[in-house]
Design a protein around this motif. Structure first.
Motif, PDB file in Angstrom:
ATOM      1  N   LEU A   1     -34.438 -46.139  44.409  1.00 17.45           N
ATOM      2  CA  LEU A   1     -33.628 -45.602  45.499  1.00 17.45           C
ATOM      3  C   LEU A   1     -32.218 -45.270  45.002  1.00 17.45           C
ATOM      4  O   LEU A   1     -31.637 -44.244  45.386  1.00 17.45           O
ATOM      5  CB  LEU A   1     -33.549 -46.609  46.642  1.00 17.45           C
ATOM      6  N   ALA A   2     -31.673 -46.136  44.158  1.00 17.57           N
ATOM      7  CA  ALA A   2     -30.337 -45.902  43.626  1.00 17.57           C
ATOM      8  C   ALA A   2     -30.308 -44.669  42.735  1.00 17.57           C
ATOM      9  O   ALA A   2     -29.421 -43.809  42.854  1.00 17.57           O
ATOM     10  CB  ALA A   2     -29.864 -47.124  42.846  1.00 17.57           C
ATOM     11  N   ARG A   3     -31.303 -44.559  41.852  1.00 16.25           N
ATOM     12  CA  ARG A   3     -31.347 -43.408  40.936  1.00 16.25           C
ATOM     13  C   ARG A   3     -31.455 -42.095  41.706  1.00 16.25           C
ATOM     14  O   ARG A   3     -30.751 -41.129  41.426  1.00 16.25           O
ATOM     15  CB  ARG A   3     -32.517 -43.562  39.967  1.00 16.25           C
ATOM     16  N   ASP A   4     -32.309 -42.057  42.717  1.00 13.64           N
ATOM     17  CA  ASP A   4     -32.495 -40.836  43.482  1.00 13.64           C
ATOM     18  C   ASP A   4     -31.245 -40.472  44.278  1.00 13.64           C
ATOM     19  O   ASP A   4     -30.928 -39.295  44.468  1.00 13.64           O
ATOM     20  CB  ASP A   4     -33.679 -40.989  44.438  1.00 13.64           C
ATOM     21  N   THR A   5     -30.521 -41.483  44.747  1.00 16.63           N
ATOM     22  CA  THR A   5     -29.308 -41.204  45.518  1.00 16.63           C
ATOM     23  C   THR A   5     -28.290 -40.441  44.694  1.00 16.63           C
ATOM     24  O   THR A   5     -27.649 -39.499  45.172  1.00 16.63           O
ATOM     25  CB  THR A   5     -28.684 -42.516  46.033  1.00 16.63           C
ATOM     26  N   TYR A   6     -28.156 -40.820  43.438  1.00 18.31           N
ATOM     27  CA  TYR A   6     -27.177 -40.176  42.578  1.00 18.31           C
ATOM     28  C   TYR A   6     -27.721 -38.905  41.923  1.00 18.31           C
ATOM     29  O   TYR A   6     -27.001 -37.914  41.776  1.00 18.31           O
ATOM     30  CB  TYR A   6     -26.722 -41.153  41.491  1.00 18.31           C
ATOM     31  N   HIS A   7     -28.982 -38.940  41.501  1.00 16.70           N
ATOM     32  CA  HIS A   7     -29.515 -37.854  40.675  1.00 16.70           C
ATOM     33  C   HIS A   7     -30.345 -36.847  41.453  1.00 16.70           C
ATOM     34  O   HIS A   7     -30.655 -35.765  40.929  1.00 16.70           O
ATOM     35  CB  HIS A   7     -30.342 -38.432  39.533  1.00 16.70           C
ATOM     36  N   SER A   8     -30.749 -37.201  42.659  1.00 19.59           N
ATOM     37  CA  SER A   8     -31.534 -36.262  43.482  1.00 19.59           C
ATOM     38  C   SER A   8     -30.963 -36.263  44.895  1.00 19.59           C
ATOM     39  O   SER A   8     -31.660 -36.514  45.882  1.00 19.59           O
ATOM     40  CB  SER A   8     -33.019 -36.661  43.501  1.00 19.59           C
ATOM     41  N   SER A   9     -29.670 -36.009  44.967  1.00 22.37           N
ATOM     42  CA  SER A   9     -28.981 -36.140  46.245  1.00 22.37           C
ATOM     43  C   SER A   9     -29.503 -35.165  47.293  1.00 22.37           C
ATOM     44  O   SER A   9     -29.349 -35.398  48.500  1.00 22.37           O
ATOM     45  CB  SER A   9     -27.478 -35.929  46.054  1.00 22.37           C
ATOM     46  N   HIS A  10     -30.139 -34.078  46.844  1.00 18.59           N
ATOM     47  CA  HIS A  10     -30.663 -33.112  47.808  1.00 18.59           C
ATOM     48  C   HIS A  10     -31.824 -33.693  48.618  1.00 18.59           C
ATOM     49  O   HIS A  10     -32.197 -33.142  49.652  1.00 18.59           O
ATOM     50  CB  HIS A  10     -31.132 -31.840  47.089  1.00 18.59           C
ATOM     51  N   LEU A  11     -32.375 -34.821  48.153  1.00 20.72           N
ATOM     52  CA  LEU A  11     -33.488 -35.460  48.853  1.00 20.72           C
ATOM     53  C   LEU A  11     -33.046 -36.541  49.819  1.00 20.72           C
ATOM     54  O   LEU A  11     -33.874 -37.134  50.513  1.00 20.72           O
ATOM     55  CB  LEU A  11     -34.467 -36.053  47.840  1.00 20.72           C
ATOM     56  N   ILE A  12     -31.736 -36.830  49.881  1.00 19.11           N
ATOM     57  CA  ILE A  12     -31.252 -37.908  50.749  1.00 19.11           C
ATOM     58  C   ILE A  12     -31.526 -37.514  52.202  1.00 19.11           C
ATOM     59  O   ILE A  12     -31.092 -36.449  52.662  1.00 19.11           O
ATOM     60  CB  ILE A  12     -29.749 -38.145  50.530  1.00 19.11           C
ATOM     61  N   PRO A  13     -32.242 -38.341  52.933  1.00 21.75           N
ATOM     62  CA  PRO A  13     -32.671 -37.939  54.282  1.00 21.75           C
ATOM     63  C   PRO A  13     -31.532 -37.746  55.271  1.00 21.75           C
ATOM     64  O   PRO A  13     -31.584 -36.869  56.123  1.00 21.75           O
ATOM     65  CB  PRO A  13     -33.594 -39.079  54.715  1.00 21.75           C
ATOM     66  N   ASP A  14     -30.494 -38.597  55.172  1.00 25.57           N
ATOM     67  CA  ASP A  14     -29.423 -38.482  56.162  1.00 25.57           C
ATOM     68  C   ASP A  14     -28.299 -37.560  55.715  1.00 25.57           C
ATOM     69  O   ASP A  14     -27.279 -37.445  56.376  1.00 25.57           O
ATOM     70  CB  ASP A  14     -28.854 -39.861  56.476  1.00 25.57           C
ATOM     71  N   LYS A  15     -28.524 -36.872  54.557  1.00 26.83           N
ATOM     72  CA  LYS A  15     -27.514 -35.967  54.009  1.00 26.83           C
ATOM     73  C   LYS A  15     -26.166 -36.661  53.848  1.00 26.83           C
ATOM     74  O   LYS A  15     -25.112 -36.046  53.953  1.00 26.83           O
ATOM     75  CB  LYS A  15     -27.346 -34.728  54.900  1.00 26.83           C
ATOM     76  N   GLY A  16     -26.249 -37.944  53.580  1.00 24.67           N
ATOM     77  CA  GLY A  16     -25.026 -38.722  53.433  1.00 24.67           C
ATOM     78  C   GLY A  16     -24.413 -38.527  52.072  1.00 24.67           C
ATOM     79  O   GLY A  16     -24.857 -37.714  51.241  1.00 24.67           O
ATOM     80  N   GLU A  17     -23.383 -39.280  51.818  1.00 24.79           N
ATOM     81  CA  GLU A  17     -22.670 -39.191  50.545  1.00 24.79           C
ATOM     82  C   GLU A  17     -23.599 -39.583  49.403  1.00 24.79           C
ATOM     83  O   GLU A  17     -24.325 -40.574  49.497  1.00 24.79           O
ATOM     84  CB  GLU A  17     -21.460 -40.127  50.575  1.00 24.79           C
ATOM     85  N   PRO A  18     -23.600 -38.811  48.319  1.00 24.10           N
ATOM     86  CA  PRO A  18     -24.487 -39.132  47.188  1.00 24.10           C
ATOM     87  C   PRO A  18     -23.941 -40.282  46.354  1.00 24.10           C
ATOM     88  O   PRO A  18     -23.626 -40.144  45.169  1.00 24.10           O
ATOM     89  CB  PRO A  18     -24.510 -37.824  46.400  1.00 24.10           C
ATOM     90  N   ALA A  19     -23.781 -41.415  46.995  1.00 22.13           N
ATOM     91  CA  ALA A  19     -23.303 -42.624  46.318  1.00 22.13           C
ATOM     92  C   ALA A  19     -23.698 -43.813  47.170  1.00 22.13           C
ATOM     93  O   ALA A  19     -23.931 -43.687  48.375  1.00 22.13           O
ATOM     94  CB  ALA A  19     -21.785 -42.587  46.128  1.00 22.13           C
ATOM     95  N   LEU A  20     -23.795 -44.951  46.552  1.00 21.72           N
ATOM     96  CA  LEU A  20     -24.094 -46.188  47.265  1.00 21.72           C
ATOM     97  C   LEU A  20     -22.882 -47.101  47.141  1.00 21.72           C
ATOM     98  O   LEU A  20     -22.710 -47.818  46.154  1.00 21.72           O
ATOM     99  CB  LEU A  20     -25.350 -46.852  46.690  1.00 21.72           C
ATOM    100  N   GLU A  21     -22.032 -47.027  48.126  1.00 21.16           N
ATOM    101  CA  GLU A  21     -20.789 -47.799  48.107  1.00 21.16           C
ATOM    102  C   GLU A  21     -20.426 -48.189  49.522  1.00 21.16           C
ATOM    103  O   GLU A  21     -20.597 -47.403  50.459  1.00 21.16           O
ATOM    104  CB  GLU A  21     -19.658 -46.988  47.482  1.00 21.16           C
TER     105      GLU A  21
END
Length: 809
Positions: free
Chosen positions: A614-634
Motif C-alpha cells: 500500500l505504501a509503495r503504490d501510494t508513492y509510485h502509483s499515485s494515479h491509482l489512489i482511490p480518494d485522489k488524496g495526497e500521494p504521501a502517507l503522512e
C-alpha cells in the motif's frame, strides 16, 4: 480500576527491550564531548567565575596572549529574561556574563578560549579579576530581615513585595479561619530541606559550530528542551531562529537540571559566531556543583485543623523557597513556590485552605527544577503532619490517611486543581497489606530487646503529570495592568509528524526530547498498536530543531502522556488512510479492515495486502489512489491536555543505630498507579531510579555553603550520592486506573519515586526514634544530625534563624 491482561495482545503492556540501549551499552553513543573530540579545529572554553558571594567588579586583567571576552565585549547581546505576568512576580534579567557586580560564588565573569581543555584551564587561571566585596544575604531569613542587603537593587522601591521577595502567592478560602476555630486539634509542623544538585552523570556541555557558507550556527548541547533553548539563544543574540540549529545528542542524565537555558551556552554561540569558528565547553564536576542549577532549599510551616476522629478540615501554611540569585528560563523562579502553593494538599481532602508561598532571592547559585520540583517537600510536610496528628489524636497512621484520602472523582481541591480518576485509598491499602504490620510489630519488639531500633513509615502522594498549556497558562495573567496583551512563554502542547515511506517503514518526528527514559521505545509501541507493525519498523527522530516539529521537550513527567497522546492521534489518522487504501484494494469497507502483522486484511476473510505494498503504490502509483488524496502517507498529531494525576503510596522500613546515627533501609515498597503501562519494565526502571534519588534527598545529598557564601561541597568527596550498598531492593506493586484525562490511558511516572521516598524515610526514622522523643523534620537526616538530636533530646530540624548550614552534616 482494571487489571492489565496477563499477556496483552497489543505492543503496549509488553516489556519490550529498549531500542536505545545497545549503542549506549557498547560505547557507540555520541555525547557532546565525543562531538567536540572529533572536531580537529575546535577551541575549548573555560569560564572565570566569581570567588565571592556578592561584590563589585573593579577590574579584569587579561594577559595579551590569552583569548578572552567579558561583558563589555558582548555588545548588543541581550540578557536572559524569563517573565511571568503576575502582580507578585518581580522581573529580573540575567546577564550572560556578570557586568558590574557578581551575585554568587560561581557567577561567570570571563570567557576564556584555548586549543585544549588543559590550556583553557591554565589560561583562565592567568586572568585576574579584582572584586570589591559587598554585603551578602545567605539565607531566606536574612533576605527577609528589615534592612537586609538587596540581591537586586533594580527592584522598584514601590513594589508591594518585601525585600528580596520575587514571588509572593496566596490562596485563602473564606471558611479557613472558622475551620481552625472549631477544630478539636490543631497540629503544626515545620519541615525543611537542604540544597541539592541533580548531579547528572554527564555534566553540562556544549559544542557550537559556525558555517561560513550559510552563516548558520549549530549547537550540540546536553539539553532537555532543544527548541526552547534555540528560542532563548536567538532572542539574546538578536538572530532569526532559523540561523541556529540546536541538537541534543545522547544525554547522560537530565532530571530537570538541563531544561533551563544556560548562560554559558549563549556565550559560546555568540563567541563562535563572533570568531567564525567552532568552540566547545565541557563543564567540570566542580563547576556543575558550583554554578549549575541547584534545587529545593525550602522551609514550610504548616498547620492542620483536625476533628477528634482525624478528619482534616483545613490547612494553613507559610512556604519559603530560597531561589538563589537569578531567574531560570523558561519556567522562572516562580516554579517552586507556585507549585507548592497549588499542590500542597496532594491526594487529601481539604475543604478550607489558607497558604502563602514565597520565592526569596539570596546570594547563592540559582534554583531550577529538579526531579519532583517542590513536591518532595510538599509530601514531606503533609506526611509528617499526618503522622504527628495521628499520635496526638490517638489513631493509627494508616487510618488517618484512609480517612482523608480522596476517593470520589473528579475532585476539586480548594486551590482549583482537579484530581482525575485515581486509586489513593487502594494504593495505601495495598502497601499496608504487603507490609504485614502485625509481623513488623513483632520484629520491632524483638529488635528492641537486642538494643536495635526499627521504624516503618508511609507516604501517599498525587503526582501531577502530562499537563499542557491550560495548566501553565493558569500560573500567569495574559494581560498587563494597562490591558495590553503580553508575550510570555507558556509551555504545554506537543506536536508530532508521522511518515510512512515507500517501503512501509515509519518515521516519527517528535518535539519531546529523550534523555535516557526509553521514550523512543515506548512511542514506537504506541504507534505500532495503531498501524499493526513491529516497533523495529519505527524510527523516532528527536532533539534536533532542524528535523523535528517545535515542541517543549521532556520535563514534568509529561513526555509519555503528551508526546504519547500526539503519537497515538497521528497513528490513528495514518491507520485510517491505510484502511481506506486497503478497502479499495480488497473490495470492502474501511471499517472492516484490520491492520496487524504488517498486513491489512478484511475481517472474516482471507484477503490481505501487505502494508508495504500500500505504501509503495501510494508513492509510485499515485494515479491509482482511490480518494485522489495526497500521494504521501503522512499525518500530524497535536495533543494539549489539562493533565492527569498518577498516585502512589511508599513504605520504608529502617533500622537506626542511635550510637552512630546510621540509618539502614531494610525494605522499600512502592504501590504505584501510573494508569496504562505502555512498557512495564521501563516504568519500573523509572520508579527505581526515582526512589534512589529520593533516598539521596532523605539521607545523603546536600550542598553546603559556609558563612562567606562559598560552596564547600564541590566534589564527590563531599556531596555524597548513595551507592548500591545503601539502596535496598525496591519492591513495586502496580494498581491500574485508566483515566479519561489521558488519551493513551498512561499517566506520567518520571518523578514519583523521588516525590514519595523522602517522606516515607523521614516517617520511618521518626517511628524508630520515638522512644527517644525525636522526630525528623529536616532533610537530609545525616548521622551527625541524628546523633545530635538524640543527645539533645530534640527534633531534628533546621535552625531557621541560622544563616549557615552545618558543614559537619
Amino acid at each position: 480500576m482494571s487489571a492489565p491482561p496477563a499477556d496483552p495482545p497489543t505492543w503496549s503492556g509488553r516489556s519490550v527491550p529498549r531500542a536505545e540501549d545497545p549503542a549506549i551499552i557498547r560505547g557507540w553513543g555520541s555525547y557532546v564531548a565525543d562531538i567536540a573530540a572529533r572536531d580537529r579545529g575546535v577551541m575549548y572554553a573555560r569560564f572565570v567565575r566569581s570567588t565571592i558571594a556578592s561584590g563589585r567588579i573593579i577590574s579584569v586583567t587579561v594577559p595579551p596572549d590569552v583569548v578572552a571576552f567579558t561583558a563589555s565585549d558582548l555588545v548588543g547581546v541581550q540578557p536572559i529574561r524569563a517573565v511571568l505576568h503576575r502582580p507578585d512576580f518581580v522581573d529580573v534579567a540575567t546577564p550572560i556574563l556578570a557586568e558590574d557586580v557578581v551575585r554568587f560564588v560561581g557567577d561567570p565573569i570571563v570567557l576564556v578560549l584555548a586549543r585544549t581543555e588543559a590550556e583553557a584551564e591554565d589560561a583562565a587561571e592567568r586572568v585576574t579579576v579584582e572584586l570589591e566585596p559587598l554585603p551578602a544575604v545567605l539565607s531566606a531569613d536574612e533576605a527577609l530581615a528589615d534592612g537586609a542587603p538587596l540581591v537586586h537593587d533594580s527592584v522598584p522601591a514601590d513594589h508591594p513585595n518585601a525585600p528580596n521577595t520575587v514571588v509572593d502567592g496566596r490562596i485563602a478560602t473564606p471558611g479557613a479561619e472558622e475551620a481552625f476555630r472549631r477544630a478539636d486539634h490543631v497540629v503544626a509542623v515545620r519541615v525543611s530541606s537542604g540544597r541539592q544538585s541533580a548531579m547528572p552523570l554527564e555534566a553540562r556541555a556544549a559544542h557550537a559550530a559556525y558555517d561560513r557558507g550559510t552563516g548558520r550556527s549549530t549547537l550540540h548541547a546536553t539539553l532537555q528542551m532543544p527548541h526552547v533553548t534555540r528560542t532563548g539563544i536567538a532572542d539574546c543574540l538578536g538572530i532569526a531562529e532559523d540561523d541556529l540549529r540546536v541538537v541534543s545528542p545522547d544525554v547522560g542524565g537530565g532530571f530537570g537540571a538541563k531544561m533551563a537555558l544556560a548562560r554559558e551556552d549563549v556565550a559560546l554561540v555568540w563567541a563562535s559566531r563572533h570568531l567564525r569558528r567552532d568552540l566547545a565547553w565541557i563543564e567540570t564536576r566542580e563547576e556543575n556543583f558550583l554554578a549549575a542549577w541547584h534545587s529545593r532549599e525550602q522551609v514550610y510551616d504548616v498547620e492542620g485543623a483536625f476533628t477528634a476522629e482525624g478528619e482534616l478540615l483545613a490547612l494553613r501554611g507559610d512556604l519559603i523557597c530560597d531561589v538563589g540569585a537569578y531567574c531560570c528560563y523558561p519556567v522562572t523562579w516562580a516554579v517552586e513556590p507556585l507549585m507548592a502553593l497549588a499542590e500542597l494538599p496532594g491526594p487529601y481532602k481539604v475543604s478550607e485552605y489558607d497558604v502563602r508561598s514565597r520565592a526569596i532571592t539570596t546570594n547563592k547559585c540559582p534554583i531550577a527544577p529538579y526531579r519532583g520540583v517542590s513536591r518532595p517537600m510538599q509530601v514531606l510536610a503533609m506526611e509528617r503532619l499526618l503522622d504527628v496528628a495521628a499520635e496526638e489524636i490517638g489513631i493509627d497512621r494508616v487510618s488517618i490517611r484512609d480517612i482523608n484520602l480522596v476517593s470520589e472523582f473528579p475532585h476539586r481541591a480548594p486551590t482549583g486543581l482537579v484530581l482525575d480518576l485515581a486509586s489513593h485509598r487502594e494504593t495505601l491499602a495495598t502497601a499496608a497489606q504487603l507490609a504485614d504490620l502485625d509481623d513488623f510489630e513483632a520484629r520491632r519488639a524483638a529488635a528492641r530487646e537486642e538494643g536495635r531500633y526499627l521504624g516503618i513509615g508511609f507516604s501517599c502522594f498525587a503526582e501531577r503529570t502530562g499537563y499542557g498549556t491550560p495548566a501553565f497558562a493558569a500560573r500567569s495573567r495574559p494581560f498587563g495592568a494597562d490591558g495590553t496583551k503580553k508575550s510570555l512563554i507558556t509551555p504545554g502542547f506537543e506536536r508530532v509528524v508521522l511518515t510512512m515511506d515507500p517501503s512501509g517503514g515509519v518515521t516519527l518526528r517528535i518535539g519531546a526530547s529523550p534523555h535516557g527514559q526509553g521514550l523512543k521505545t515506548t512511542l514506537a509501541q504506541v504507534v505500532c498498536d495503531e498501524l499493526g507493525l513491529d516497533p523495529s519498523q519505527v524510527r523516532v527522530i528527536a532533539s534536533d530543531t532542524d528535523a523535528t516539529p517545535y515542541g517543549w521537550g521532556s520535563f514534568a513527567s509529561r513526555a509519555m502522556v503528551i508526546a504519547g497522546g500526539a503519537s497515538m492521534l497521528a497513528a490513528q489518522d495514518l491507520a485510517d488512510r491505510l484502511r481506506t487504501l486497503a478497502a479499495d484494494r480488497l473490495g470492502g469497507l474501511p471499517g472492516d479492515v484490520e491492520l496487524s502483522g504488517g498486513h491489512a486484511r478484511l475481517r472474516g476473510g482471507d484477503a490481505t495486502v501487505p502494508i508495504a505494498v500500500l505504501a509503495r503504490d501510494t508513492y509510485h502509483s499515485s494515479h491509482l489512489i482511490p480518494d485522489k488524496g495526497e500521494p504521501a502517507l503522512e499525518s500530524v498529531g497535536l495533543y494539549d491536555p489539562s493533565g492527569t494525576f498518577a498516585n502512589a503510596c511508599h513504605l520504608a522500613e529502617v533500622e537506626v543505630d542511635p550510637l552512630t546515627g546510621n540509618v539502614t533501609i531494610n525494605r522499600f515498597l512502592v504501590a504505584e498507579d501510573a494508569g496504562r503501562l505502555i512498557n512495564p519494565a521501563i516504568v519500573d526502571g523509572q520508579i527505581h531510579g526515582g526512589v534512589v534519588q529520593g533516598i539521596a534527598n532523605a539521607l545523603f545529598e546536600e550542598l553546603v555553603y559556609d558563612d562567606r557564601g562559598v560552596l564547600v561541597t564541590t566534589s564527590l568527596m563531599d556531596f555524597l550520592p548513595p551507592t548500591i550498598l545503601e539502596v535496598p531492593d525496591i519492591e513495586v506493586a502496580h494498581v491500574y486506573t485508566i483515566s479519561p484525562a489521558s488519551v493513551t490511558g498512561a499517566k506520567g511516572v518520571g518523578e514519583g519515586g523521588t516525590i514519595g521516598a523522602p517522606a516515607a524515610i523521614a516517617n520511618a526514622i521518626s517511628d524508630a526514634l520515638r522512644p527517644f522523643g525525636v522526630g525528623v523534620f529536616h532533610l537530609p537526616a545525616t548521622p551527625h544530625r541524628i546523633r545530635t538530636a538524640i543527645r539533645e533530646g530534640r527534633d531534628l530540624q533546621l535552625n531557621r534563624h541560622s544563616s549557615v548550614t552545618e558543614v559537619t552534616a
